[in-house]
Design a protein around this motif. Structure first.
Motif, short mmCIF file in Angstrom:
data_model
loop_
_atom_site.label_atom_id
_atom_site.label_comp_id
_atom_site.label_asym_id
_atom_site.label_seq_id
_atom_site.Cartn_x
_atom_site.Cartn_y
_atom_site.Cartn_z
N LEU A 1 34.70 72.19 25.65
CA LEU A 1 33.48 72.85 25.17
C LEU A 1 32.27 72.54 26.06
O LEU A 1 31.16 72.99 25.78
N SER B 1 33.54 73.56 31.89
CA SER B 1 34.65 74.32 31.35
C SER B 1 34.21 75.75 31.00
O SER B 1 34.86 76.73 31.38
N ARG C 1 31.47 77.41 31.96
CA ARG C 1 30.87 78.23 33.04
C ARG C 1 31.86 78.56 34.15
O ARG C 1 31.76 79.59 34.80
N HIS D 1 35.27 67.92 18.32
CA HIS D 1 34.62 68.56 17.17
C HIS D 1 35.64 69.19 16.25
O HIS D 1 36.61 69.79 16.71
N ILE E 1 40.63 65.76 19.67
CA ILE E 1 40.88 64.36 20.04
C ILE E 1 39.55 63.73 20.40
O ILE E 1 38.78 64.28 21.21
N ASN E 2 39.27 62.56 19.83
CA ASN E 2 38.17 61.76 20.35
C ASN E 2 38.78 60.93 21.48
O ASN E 2 39.68 60.13 21.25
N LEU E 3 38.29 61.17 22.68
CA LEU E 3 38.95 60.59 23.87
C LEU E 3 38.90 59.07 23.89
O LEU E 3 39.63 58.42 24.65
N ASP E 4 38.05 58.49 23.06
CA ASP E 4 37.98 57.02 22.98
C ASP E 4 39.07 56.45 22.08
O ASP E 4 39.21 55.23 21.99
N SER F 1 37.53 67.31 32.45
CA SER F 1 36.21 67.94 32.61
C SER F 1 35.19 67.20 31.75
O SER F 1 34.54 67.77 30.88
N VAL F 2 35.13 65.90 31.99
CA VAL F 2 34.24 65.00 31.22
C VAL F 2 33.65 63.99 32.19
O VAL F 2 34.02 63.97 33.37
N PRO G 1 33.22 60.91 34.45
CA PRO G 1 34.26 60.10 35.10
C PRO G 1 34.47 58.75 34.40
O PRO G 1 35.54 58.15 34.54
N GLU H 1 37.36 65.45 38.24
CA GLU H 1 36.14 66.10 38.73
C GLU H 1 35.28 65.09 39.48
O GLU H 1 35.42 63.89 39.33
N LYS H 2 34.40 65.59 40.30
CA LYS H 2 33.45 64.75 41.00
C LYS H 2 32.20 64.53 40.14
O LYS H 2 31.97 65.35 39.27
N PRO H 3 31.37 63.56 40.34
CA PRO H 3 31.57 62.47 41.30
C PRO H 3 32.47 61.40 40.70
O PRO H 3 32.39 61.13 39.50
N1 LIG Z 1 28.71 71.27 35.06
C1 LIG Z 1 28.92 71.46 36.35
O1 LIG Z 1 28.53 72.48 36.96
C2 LIG Z 1 29.67 70.44 37.15
C3 LIG Z 1 30.27 69.37 36.53
N2 LIG Z 1 31.00 68.48 37.27
C4 LIG Z 1 31.69 67.36 36.63
O2 LIG Z 1 32.51 67.86 35.59
C5 LIG Z 1 32.57 66.92 34.52
C6 LIG Z 1 32.10 67.59 33.23
O3 LIG Z 1 30.75 67.99 33.43
P1 LIG Z 1 29.98 68.92 32.38
O4 LIG Z 1 30.89 69.94 31.83
O5 LIG Z 1 28.75 69.35 33.04
O6 LIG Z 1 29.61 67.87 31.24
P2 LIG Z 1 29.33 68.18 29.70
O7 LIG Z 1 28.61 66.99 29.18
O8 LIG Z 1 28.72 69.51 29.53
O9 LIG Z 1 30.79 68.24 29.07
C7 LIG Z 1 31.55 67.10 28.81
C8 LIG Z 1 32.27 67.29 27.51
O10 LIG Z 1 32.96 66.07 27.24
C9 LIG Z 1 32.92 65.88 25.86
N3 LIG Z 1 33.09 64.48 25.47
C10 LIG Z 1 32.30 63.43 25.79
N4 LIG Z 1 32.78 62.31 25.23
C11 LIG Z 1 33.90 62.67 24.54
C12 LIG Z 1 34.83 61.96 23.74
N5 LIG Z 1 34.75 60.65 23.55
N6 LIG Z 1 35.84 62.65 23.17
C13 LIG Z 1 35.96 63.99 23.36
N7 LIG Z 1 35.11 64.71 24.11
C14 LIG Z 1 34.09 64.05 24.70
C15 LIG Z 1 31.54 66.35 25.45
O11 LIG Z 1 31.60 66.67 24.10
P3 LIG Z 1 30.33 66.59 23.12
O12 LIG Z 1 29.76 67.94 23.19
O13 LIG Z 1 30.94 66.24 21.84
O14 LIG Z 1 29.43 65.50 23.64
C16 LIG Z 1 31.33 67.56 26.36
O15 LIG Z 1 31.68 68.76 25.71
C17 LIG Z 1 31.71 65.74 34.96
O16 LIG Z 1 32.55 64.82 35.61
C18 LIG Z 1 30.76 66.37 35.98
O17 LIG Z 1 30.28 65.41 36.89
C19 LIG Z 1 31.17 68.65 38.62
C20 LIG Z 1 30.59 69.70 39.29
C21 LIG Z 1 29.75 70.67 38.63
#
Ligand SMILES: NC(=O)C1=CN([C@@H]2O[C@H](COP(=O)(O)OP(=O)(O)OC[C@H]3O[C@@H](n4cnc5c(N)ncnc54)[C@H](OP(=O)(O)O)[C@@H]3O)[C@@H](O)[C@H]2O)C=CC1
Ligand SMILES: O=C1O[C@H](COP(=O)(O)O)[C@@H](O)[C@H](O)[C@H]1O
Length: 487
Positions: free
Chosen positions: A16, A20, A22, A49, A89-92, A116-117, A119, A144-146
């Motif tokens: 979400l 993911s 975009r 969620h 799933i809560n990833l923790d 996609s969370v 690092p 994903e980076k970084p």
């Molecule tokens: N966005 C971008 O354009 C780019 C992103 N990246 C990389 O991609 C990765 C994701 O980035 P981005 O999508 O922007 O980040 P976001 O914060 O938008 O998305 C991360 C997702 O992880 C979920 N999450 C966090 N903690 C948990 C948990 N404990 N259990 C389950 N889900 C969890 C969040 O859910 P919740 O909504 O509940 O917090 C959120 O939906 C990162 O590593 C970033 O550096 C790299 C290049 C470009």
């Protein structure tokens, strides 16, 4: 490596989130549209969620409507949505990963885990997958980076992943490697003898790599302020472009062949330290200015920001590569947010000819340039001298451009988004466009030295107005060497 499409359980952790919605979901749509997904491939979305399957599908449909950027084909949308399944799933919580076991089928399909969370959650996910017995020799993982924010944190993350996955199972993304024009660097360099034989210190004076972004931070303060432009863009994207321009010819296009040659370049980078950082690096931060004729706030005034932040939004660096090919050929890198325009390009500046036999109007003949436009308006230009047609006395010269615009040369061909290419290569099991752990760690080690030098100098970044080409000091960086940026 399997070049054919395989059936996958393509699992997105953080489905979400911004990346993911975009990039990944729209890329999967395009792959499905091009019939590049196996009929049995499924897409599993993981988030924390409470969401019914219907609500999840509605969210994914919303992402397609917002981000695909062209009229949707309803048949493809239905086919793609029909492949999707939501898993809470809560990833923790390692015990919750068992829920995945009920939906994946590793006898029928390859399990691909796309992280996609942040690092800093990668280690937890690896533990959870292992705990649930979901890792087999064919399972793949996408990072994903970084990867981390310095060498130490990147090692800790890579170690956590290496506890459960071998390097052959790991796909570290740098989306610039999936861009058509970045991949074309390989074709340009290694399929054209005019360049292959003229690509070293004998013929090249210097190289410029510019990745200018027009966007500012726009709601990403939380992440960006802890990173800065050096970590966000140079450590990964600019380093990868540099290695592709500078590397020796690989023996073939296999993953290890390419990655080994890139690694050799990273090993040859001359360190930047406290002693030379002020001569070699310019750090900038944008202030208020105008972009496309509209006033825009400075970095410190951006919503949610800290008005005292000293994080850099612009970097320019003189990089020296200590090897035979590039002796005395500097590579100048620059990248920034809120700049005059969005433009990424590599400019190869050839050496001047030693002697001019033409008219005095050119005291010295201007050197040739090869301009590789990475984005937008992808293409390749060669700046050269020609005789002005006519029967006048002598030979009058004029600078001219050989301009190969991809949109004209390959009209009708859609330029694929980087993520489409990369997701497909992961499904095919081809690691060539992904980064080896050694590359990430070499690159961090070089970047850390600059960060340490900045910390010791304790100088604030130099201001530049939003909508400009960066601080004046970046012009001086080249002027000191008798050169100027390509504008
Ligand atoms: N966005 C971008 O354009 C780019 C992103 N990246 C990389 O991609 C990765 C994701 O980035 P981005 O999508 O922007 O980040 P976001 O914060 O938008 O998305 C991360 C997702 O992880 C979920 N999450 C966090 N903690 C948990 C948990 N404990 N259990 C389950 N889900 C969890 C969040 O859910 P919740 O909504 O509940 O917090 C959120 O939906 C990162 O590593 C970033 O550096 C790299 C290049 C470009
Ligand atoms: O990885 C990142 O890249 C984008 C720029 O990508 P592009 O494909 O639009 O050139 C950058 O804005 C972002 O800060 C960075 O994290």
């Amino acid at each position: 490596m399997n070049r054919h499409k395989e059936a996958c359980d393509f699992t997105i952790f953080g489905v979400l989130g911004d990346l993911s919605r975009r990039k990944l979901i729209p890329a999967l749509y395009q792959l499905d549209r091009a019939r590049l997904l196996d009929d049995k491939t499924r897409i599993i979305g993981v988030a924390r969620h409470e969401l019914s399957q219907d609500a999840f599908i509605a969210r994914m449909q919303g992402s397609l409507e917002t981000f695909v950027g062209e009229p949707l084909d309803s048949e493809v949308v239905n086919r793609l949505l029909g492949r999707m399944q939501y898993v809470l799933i809560n990833l923790d919580r390692p015990e919750e990963y068992r829920r995945l076991d009920k939906v994946v089928d590793q006898e029928q399909r390859i399990l691909i885990n796309y992280f996609s969370v942040s690092p800093f959650l990668y280690g937890n996910i690896c533990t959870g997958l292992d705990h649930a017995g979901l890792i087999t020799p064919t399972t793949r993982v996408v990072l994903e980076k970084p990867i981390g924010r310095d060498l130490a944190t990147s090692r800790a993350i890579n170690d956590a992943v290496a506890k459960v996955f071998t390097e052959e199972q790991v796909y570290r993304i740098d989306h610039y490697l999936g861009k058509e024009t970045v991949m074309n660097l390989l074709a340009l360099r290694f399929a054209n003898s005019i360049f292959t034989t003229n690509w070293d210190h004998n013929t090249i004076d210097h190289v410029q790599i510019t990745v200018a972004e027009q966007v500012g931070i726009e709601g990403r303060w939380g992440y960006f302020d802890k990173a800065g432009q050096l970590r966000d863009m140079v450590q990964n994207h600019l380093m990868q472009i540099l290695t592709l321009v500078a590397m020796e010819p690989p023996v073939d296009l296999n993953g290890d062949s390419l990655r080994n040659e890139k690694l050799k370049v990273l090993k040859a980078l001359r360190p930047i330290t406290r002693e030379n950082v002020e001569d070699k690096v310019v750090r900038g931060q944008y202030g208020p200015g105008f972009i496309k004729g509209k006033p825009v706030p400075g970095y410190l005034e951006e919503k949610g920001g800290n008005p005292h932040s000293t994080t850099e939004t612009f970097v320019a660096i003189r990089v020296d590569i200590d090897n035979w090919r590039w002796a005395d050929v500097p590579f100048y890198l620059r990248t920034g947010k809120a700049m005059a325009t969005k433009r990424s390009e590599v400019v190869i500046n050839f050496k001047r000819l030693p002697h001019n036999i033409f008219s005095d109007s050119y005291r010295k003949l201007p050197p040739n340039k090869l301009i590789i436009r990475l984005q937008p308006d992808e293409g390749v230009e060669i700046e050269m001298l020609n005789k002005v047609p006519g029967i006048g006395e002598g030979i009058e010269l004029q600078r001219t451009m050989l301009d190969l615009s991809f949109s004209e040369a390959f009209s009708g061909e859609r330029i694929t988004d980087a993520y489409e290419r990369l997701l497909l290569e992961i499904m095919r099991g081809n690691q060539a466009l992904f980064i080896h752990r050694d590359e990430v760690e070499r690159s961090w080690s070089w970047i850390d030295s600059i960060q340490d030098a900045w910390a010791q100098c304790n100088e604030p970044p130099k201001p530049y107005p939003a909508g400009s080409w960066g601080p004046v000091a970046s012009v001086a960086l080249l002027a000191r060497d008798g050169r100027e940026w390509e504008e």
